[in-house]
Structure formats: structure tokens, C-alpha cells
Write an enzyme that holds these catalytic residues in place. Structure first.
Site, PDB file in Angstrom:
ATOM      1  N   MET A  62     -12.122   4.685  -1.291  1.00 30.17           N
ATOM      2  CA  MET A  62     -12.866   4.884  -0.045  1.00 30.17           C
ATOM      3  C   MET A  62     -13.532   6.248  -0.162  1.00 30.17           C
ATOM      4  SD  MET A  62      -9.982   3.321   2.472  1.00 30.17           S
ATOM      5  CE  MET A  62      -8.747   3.403   1.185  1.00 30.17           C
ATOM      6  N   SER A 108       0.841  -1.192   0.000  1.00 35.18           N
ATOM      7  CA  SER A 108       0.000   0.000   0.000  1.00 35.18           C
ATOM      8  C   SER A 108       0.879   1.246   0.000  1.00 35.18           C
ATOM      9  CB  SER A 108      -0.904   0.002   1.238  1.00 35.18           C
ATOM     10  OG  SER A 108      -1.460   1.278   1.391  1.00 35.18           O
ATOM     11  N   MET A 130     -11.941  -5.644   4.414  1.00 34.80           N
ATOM     12  CA  MET A 130     -11.183  -4.751   5.289  1.00 34.80           C
ATOM     13  C   MET A 130     -10.945  -5.462   6.621  1.00 34.80           C
ATOM     14  SD  MET A 130     -10.323  -2.064   3.692  1.00 34.80           S
ATOM     15  CE  MET A 130      -9.428  -1.459   5.138  1.00 34.80           C
ATOM     16  N   HIS A 153      -8.133   1.312  -4.580  1.00 31.20           N
ATOM     17  CA  HIS A 153      -9.141   1.084  -3.538  1.00 31.20           C
ATOM     18  C   HIS A 153      -9.824   2.413  -3.227  1.00 31.20           C
ATOM     19  CE1 HIS A 153      -9.711  -0.120   1.013  1.00 31.20           C
ATOM     20  NE2 HIS A 153     -10.861   0.048   0.384  1.00 31.20           N
ATOM     21  N   ASP A 168      -7.056  -6.478   3.582  1.00 35.25           N
ATOM     22  CA  ASP A 168      -6.385  -5.171   3.671  1.00 35.25           C
ATOM     23  C   ASP A 168      -6.418  -4.625   5.099  1.00 35.25           C
ATOM     24  OD1 ASP A 168      -5.418  -2.625   3.229  1.00 35.25           O
ATOM     25  OD2 ASP A 168      -7.024  -1.996   1.880  1.00 35.25           O
ATOM     26  N   HIS A 171      -0.970  -1.117  -4.480  1.00 31.23           N
ATOM     27  CA  HIS A 171      -2.280  -0.838  -3.878  1.00 31.23           C
ATOM     28  C   HIS A 171      -2.348   0.657  -3.573  1.00 31.23           C
ATOM     29  CE1 HIS A 171      -5.935  -1.843  -1.611  1.00 31.23           C
ATOM     30  NE2 HIS A 171      -5.542  -0.925  -0.744  1.00 31.23           N
ATOM     31  N   MET A 176      -8.960   8.340  -0.523  1.00 29.32           N
ATOM     32  CA  MET A 176      -9.874   8.692   0.581  1.00 29.32           C
ATOM     33  C   MET A 176     -10.424  10.092   0.380  1.00 29.32           C
ATOM     34  SD  MET A 176      -7.504   7.366   3.682  1.00 29.32           S
ATOM     35  CE  MET A 176      -6.830   5.711   3.708  1.00 29.32           C
ATOM     36  N   ASP A 213      -4.671   3.759  -2.133  1.00 33.16           N
ATOM     37  CA  ASP A 213      -5.836   4.088  -1.307  1.00 33.16           C
ATOM     38  C   ASP A 213      -6.302   5.507  -1.574  1.00 33.16           C
ATOM     39  OD1 ASP A 213      -6.122   1.683   0.403  1.00 33.16           O
ATOM     40  OD2 ASP A 213      -4.079   2.195   0.980  1.00 33.16           O
TER      41      ASP A 213
HETATM   42  C1  DX5 Z   1      -6.683   1.571   5.127  1.00 32.85           C
HETATM   43  C2  DX5 Z   1      -6.148   1.202   3.779  1.00 32.85           C
HETATM   44  C3  DX5 Z   1      -5.044   0.228   3.786  1.00 32.85           C
HETATM   45  C4  DX5 Z   1      -3.831   0.638   4.571  1.00 32.85           C
HETATM   46  C5  DX5 Z   1      -3.116  -0.591   5.018  1.00 32.85           C
HETATM   47  O1  DX5 Z   1      -7.857   2.292   4.975  1.00 32.85           O
HETATM   48  O2  DX5 Z   1      -7.174   0.657   2.965  1.00 32.85           O
HETATM   49  O3  DX5 Z   1      -4.683  -0.143   2.453  1.00 32.85           O
HETATM   50  O4  DX5 Z   1      -2.950   1.438   3.845  1.00 32.85           O
HETATM   51  O5  DX5 Z   1      -2.064  -0.220   5.814  1.00 32.85           O
HETATM   52  P1  DX5 Z   1      -1.464  -1.187   6.915  1.00 32.85           P
HETATM   53  O6  DX5 Z   1      -0.925  -2.403   6.202  1.00 32.85           O
HETATM   54  O7  DX5 Z   1      -0.386  -0.362   7.532  1.00 32.85           O
HETATM   55  O8  DX5 Z   1      -2.552  -1.563   7.874  1.00 32.85           O
HETATM   56 ZN    ZN Z   2      -6.607  -0.209   0.942  1.00 28.54          ZN
END
Ligand code: DX5
Ligand code: ZN
Length: 216
Positions: free
Chosen positions: A68, A8, A138, A66, A176, A33, A37, A35
């Protein structure tokens, strides 16, 4: 065992993003990956299109994006075309018309993923499972890296795996949050296909070596 590791980028050093991307290109990692947000669905903001553009310029492996964000339909075309996603995952909790959203991702020639928050039961996907390419479970509450893994996830992986086999679906199971060298093997045994790892890679002394250990 054929499984994928998806580091990630949220945990990368954003001041040295190109350096970290090059390291991932040279490593045994399978996907990037990413993220996204929006500060509404989750209480945090992360990466937008200008940063994504820079990532696309340097990344040499498939992008696993991903989302969110609320109203993901507004941005599907841009994530598929501009950001060249290989997998585009939306949250079940953000979609009024999930079937339509999944179809519109697939129409762009991109693999469609659906993610479930820790409180959402895998049974919610029963009637769409055959349509999706990936289910992202998740294993922390979305929004932040570096949180502790929620143990109930094992049960969800096993139930989902049974649903996939029973319905002859082809969806990959991605997990994840809170994943690292201490638990990756148990997750694979439970039935996971893709493991997202943020802090366990980037906060380690040697991220390149950690990826190789996660692949061994
Ligand atoms: C959280 C993200 C994850 C996050 C995982 O909302 O979707 O992808 O970056 O990070 P770690 O592996 O540090 O929990
Ligand atoms: Zn993620």
C-alpha cells in the site's frame, strides 16, 4: 473446496513476533499476508525492510506481500529478492503503468497481484486480467486492521469471477479486510480463493484454533 487462508501479520503481537510466526508455521494457515504501508497512499505506516528481514528468517510459508505504497516500482526488486515474496501485490490506484509494473514483478519470478480499493470497479482490470496471478479486492478501506467488512464486495467477487472464467484467466481472487468466522463461507461461495484475516485470528482467544476453524 480448495481455498487459502492468509493471516495478516499486521494484527500480530509485534512484541512477540517470532512467537506468532512460529504459531502460524505450525497452524493450517497457507500464506503469511504482510501489509506494507507508506503513510502516503494510506494514512498509516507499518512494516519496513528490517522487520521484513526478521519475518523472512522465521516464516516457513509463502509470503503474500501487499504493497500500500506510492511508487511501488522503486522497491519491486527488493521485495522480490530481499523479502522473498511469493506473491507481490500492488494497488491499481498507485500505478501509472500497471502493465509494466506487473511485467517487472513477473520478471523476478514472483507472482504478480493487483489490488483494488473498495471504490474501484473490477472492470478496470479487463485488459490486464490475463497477465495477473492474483486480484486482491479490498473489503475495507486500506490502512488499518479491525474495520467492518463492506458488503458490496460480494458483488465485486461475483463479477470478477465471471470475468476470469470468460477470459480464461488464471488469477486467484483474494479478499482482504473484515473477514472472520461470520462471513468466510459466504465469501468462498461467492468465488473467493484466498481470504486475508487479521483481527479475527489474532484477537481471538485461540488464534491457532481459529485458523483451523477457518479452514474447515
Ligand atoms: C488493511 C490491510 C489488511 C488488514 C486486515 O489495509 O490490508 O490486510 O490487516 O485486517 P482485518 O482482518 O483485521 O480487517
Ligand atoms: Zn492486506
Amino acid at each position: 473446496m480448495n481455498y487459502k487462508i492468509a493471516p495478516s501479520l499486521l494484527a500480530a503481537d509485534f512484541g512477540n513476533l517470532q512467537r506468532d510466526i512460529v504459531m502460524l508455521n505450525q497452524s493450517e494457515a497457507d500464506f503469511f499476508h504482510i501489509d506494507i504501508m507508506d503513510g502516503h497512499f494510506v494514512p498509516n505506516l507499518s512494516i519496513g525492510f528490517p522487520v521484513l528481514k526478521a519475518i523472512v528468517e522465521h516464516a516457513q510459508k509463502p509470503l503474500d506481500i501487499h504493497l500500500m505504497i506510492l511508487n511501488p516500482d522503486l522497491y519491486i526488486e527488493r521485495f522480490c529478492k530481499e523479502a522473498q515474496a511469493s506473491f507481490l501485490t500492488v494497488h491499481y490506484e498507485t500505478c501509472f503503468h500497471l502493465h509494466r509494473t506487473v511485467q517487472s514483478i513477473k520478471k523476478q519470478g514472483v507472482k504478480a497481484g493487483v489490488s483494488l480499493n473498495p471504490h474501484s470497479s473490477v472492470s478496470l482490470l479487463e485488459d490486464i486480467l490475463c497477465e495477473v496471478d492474483l486480484v486482491l479486492l479490498m473489503s475495507v478501506n486500506p490502512g488499518f486492521g479491525g474495520q467492518s467488512f463492506i458488503e458490496h464486495t460480494y458483488k465485486k467477487i461475483e463479477t470478477l469471477k465471471n470475468m476470469i472464467v470468460r477470459s480464461n484467466a488464471h488469477a486467484l481472487i483474494e479478499v482482504d479486510g473484515g473477514i472472520g468466522l461470520n462471513n468466510y463461507k459466504s465469501l468462498l461461495t461467492a468465488g473467493a480463493d484466498v481470504l486475508v484475516c487479521g483481527n479475527s485470528i489474532f484477537a481471538s482467544d485461540n488464534p491457532f484454533k481459529t485458523i483451523s476453524l477457518l479452514k474447515s
